[in-house]
Motif scaffolding. Structure first.
Motif, PDB file in Angstrom:
ATOM      1  N   ASP A 106      10.005  12.897 -23.961  1.00 40.88           N
ATOM      2  CA  ASP A 106      11.093  13.669 -24.564  1.00 40.88           C
ATOM      3  C   ASP A 106      10.728  15.157 -24.469  1.00 40.88           C
ATOM      4  O   ASP A 106       9.904  15.661 -25.221  1.00 40.88           O
ATOM      5  CB  ASP A 106      11.254  13.230 -26.027  1.00 40.88           C
ATOM      6  CG  ASP A 106      12.385  13.963 -26.736  1.00 40.88           C
ATOM      7  OD1 ASP A 106      12.861  14.993 -26.210  1.00 40.88           O
ATOM      8  OD2 ASP A 106      12.783  13.502 -27.823  1.00 40.88           O
ATOM      9  N   PHE A 107      11.366  15.850 -23.541  1.00 42.99           N
ATOM     10  CA  PHE A 107      10.992  17.247 -23.303  1.00 42.99           C
ATOM     11  C   PHE A 107      11.423  18.166 -24.443  1.00 42.99           C
ATOM     12  O   PHE A 107      10.913  19.274 -24.554  1.00 42.99           O
ATOM     13  CB  PHE A 107      11.528  17.735 -21.958  1.00 42.99           C
ATOM     14  CG  PHE A 107      10.727  17.219 -20.808  1.00 42.99           C
ATOM     15  CD1 PHE A 107       9.484  17.763 -20.510  1.00 42.99           C
ATOM     16  CD2 PHE A 107      11.183  16.166 -20.032  1.00 42.99           C
ATOM     17  CE1 PHE A 107       8.719  17.281 -19.471  1.00 42.99           C
ATOM     18  CE2 PHE A 107      10.427  15.673 -18.979  1.00 42.99           C
ATOM     19  CZ  PHE A 107       9.192  16.231 -18.699  1.00 42.99           C
ATOM     20  N   SER A 108      12.360  17.712 -25.298  1.00 44.52           N
ATOM     21  CA  SER A 108      12.735  18.566 -26.429  1.00 44.52           C
ATOM     22  C   SER A 108      11.577  18.647 -27.429  1.00 44.52           C
ATOM     23  O   SER A 108      11.390  19.654 -28.096  1.00 44.52           O
ATOM     24  CB  SER A 108      14.006  18.045 -27.097  1.00 44.52           C
ATOM     25  OG  SER A 108      13.739  16.823 -27.746  1.00 44.52           O
ATOM     26  N   ILE A 109      10.758  17.571 -27.508  1.00 44.66           N
ATOM     27  CA  ILE A 109       9.573  17.584 -28.378  1.00 44.66           C
ATOM     28  C   ILE A 109       8.521  18.542 -27.827  1.00 44.66           C
ATOM     29  O   ILE A 109       7.894  19.290 -28.556  1.00 44.66           O
ATOM     30  CB  ILE A 109       8.991  16.156 -28.510  1.00 44.66           C
ATOM     31  CG1 ILE A 109       9.867  15.344 -29.462  1.00 44.66           C
ATOM     32  CG2 ILE A 109       7.552  16.180 -28.995  1.00 44.66           C
ATOM     33  CD1 ILE A 109       9.535  13.878 -29.514  1.00 44.66           C
ATOM     34  N   LEU A 110       8.358  18.544 -26.503  1.00 44.58           N
ATOM     35  CA  LEU A 110       7.349  19.422 -25.894  1.00 44.58           C
ATOM     36  C   LEU A 110       7.788  20.884 -25.945  1.00 44.58           C
ATOM     37  O   LEU A 110       6.961  21.777 -25.790  1.00 44.58           O
ATOM     38  CB  LEU A 110       7.080  18.997 -24.449  1.00 44.58           C
ATOM     39  CG  LEU A 110       6.405  17.627 -24.307  1.00 44.58           C
ATOM     40  CD1 LEU A 110       6.338  17.224 -22.851  1.00 44.58           C
ATOM     41  CD2 LEU A 110       5.015  17.652 -24.922  1.00 44.58           C
ATOM     42  N   GLY A 111       9.068  21.122 -26.171  1.00 46.21           N
ATOM     43  CA  GLY A 111       9.573  22.483 -26.352  1.00 46.21           C
ATOM     44  C   GLY A 111       9.252  23.403 -25.194  1.00 46.21           C
ATOM     45  O   GLY A 111       9.032  24.593 -25.382  1.00 46.21           O
TER      46      GLY A 111
END
Ligand code: NAG
Ligand code: NAG
Length: 195
Positions: free
Chosen positions: A148-153
């Protein structure tokens, strides 16, 4: 694979686990035999339900993945933004400043003089995300959960690529991607054990 991976250059961190429930002398309501205490092995650092270890021997992503497995852990999988913030902060404080010297070689310059050249590993830490099987399809190596790339920001990952994820020192440990054969450090993660 080298067998000197035991030689993790980690400060020993001693954990204290406080079982008291209140701040100002509130009695502990449940007896301590009901309370499970979880601990991390020596050298690992605890955050929530995981223990983390920096592997300061450099390797390719696949070797880093195997080394974490040998230690009954996994190349870290970042599941929440709190975990991401913790790992970034921990690396800012304890991560290696520079790549590791891999080899030195001598070459002859234009005027017959000889020059020394140093080849260093990349100053970053592998994490468990990869898209080796199919370009643009990112999975955590061990759990096979989707990244989940939104978590990795991070907007610094080329998500159409076929490569591996790492945290980049030069970029405040934001996630980026590089070819999986790149030599760099890595972060292993395991569950704490119950005492
Ligand atoms: C004490 O333990 C019981 C059973 O495990 C639990 O239901 C209860 O909420 C606990 N009480 C407190 C104050 O933690
Ligand atoms: C991103 O990855 C794709 C696939 O490997 C490549 O064709 C493209 O050039 C890359 N883009 C950048 C900006 O590096």
């Amino acid at each position: 694979m080298q067998l000197d991976v035991m030689n993790f250059k980690m400060p020993l961190i001693v954990f204290s686990i406080f079982l008291a429930s209140g701040i100002h002398g509130t009695p502990i309501s449940n007896s301590s035999e009901n309370v499970e205490t979880k601990r991390c092995p020596d050298g690992y650092t605890r955050f929530k339900e995981s223990c983390y270890l920096l592997n300061n021997e450099v390797s390719s992503w696949i070797e880093a993945y195997q080394i974490c497995n040998i230690f009954d852990s996994r190349l870290v999988e970042v599941d929440t933004s709190e975990e991401n913030t913790f790992i970034q902060g921990y690396l800012k404080e304890h991560g290696q400043q520079k790549g590791q010297l891999i080899t030195t070689f001598t070459y002859r310059g234009n005027y017959g003089n000889s020059n020394q050249m140093e080849y260093k590993s990349f100053p970053g830490y592998w994490i468990g995300g990869q898209s080796m099987e199919l370009p643009g399809h990112w999975y955590w190596g061990k759990s096979m959960k989707k990244v989940d790339f939104s978590i990795l920001g991070s907007h610094s990952v080329n998500i159409t690529d076929s490569s591996c994820l790492f945290l980049d020192r030069a970029n405040l440990y934001l996630a980026r991607n590089k070819p999986c054969y790149t030599m760099m450090y890595s972060v292993c993660e395991k569950a704490p054990y119950t005492v």
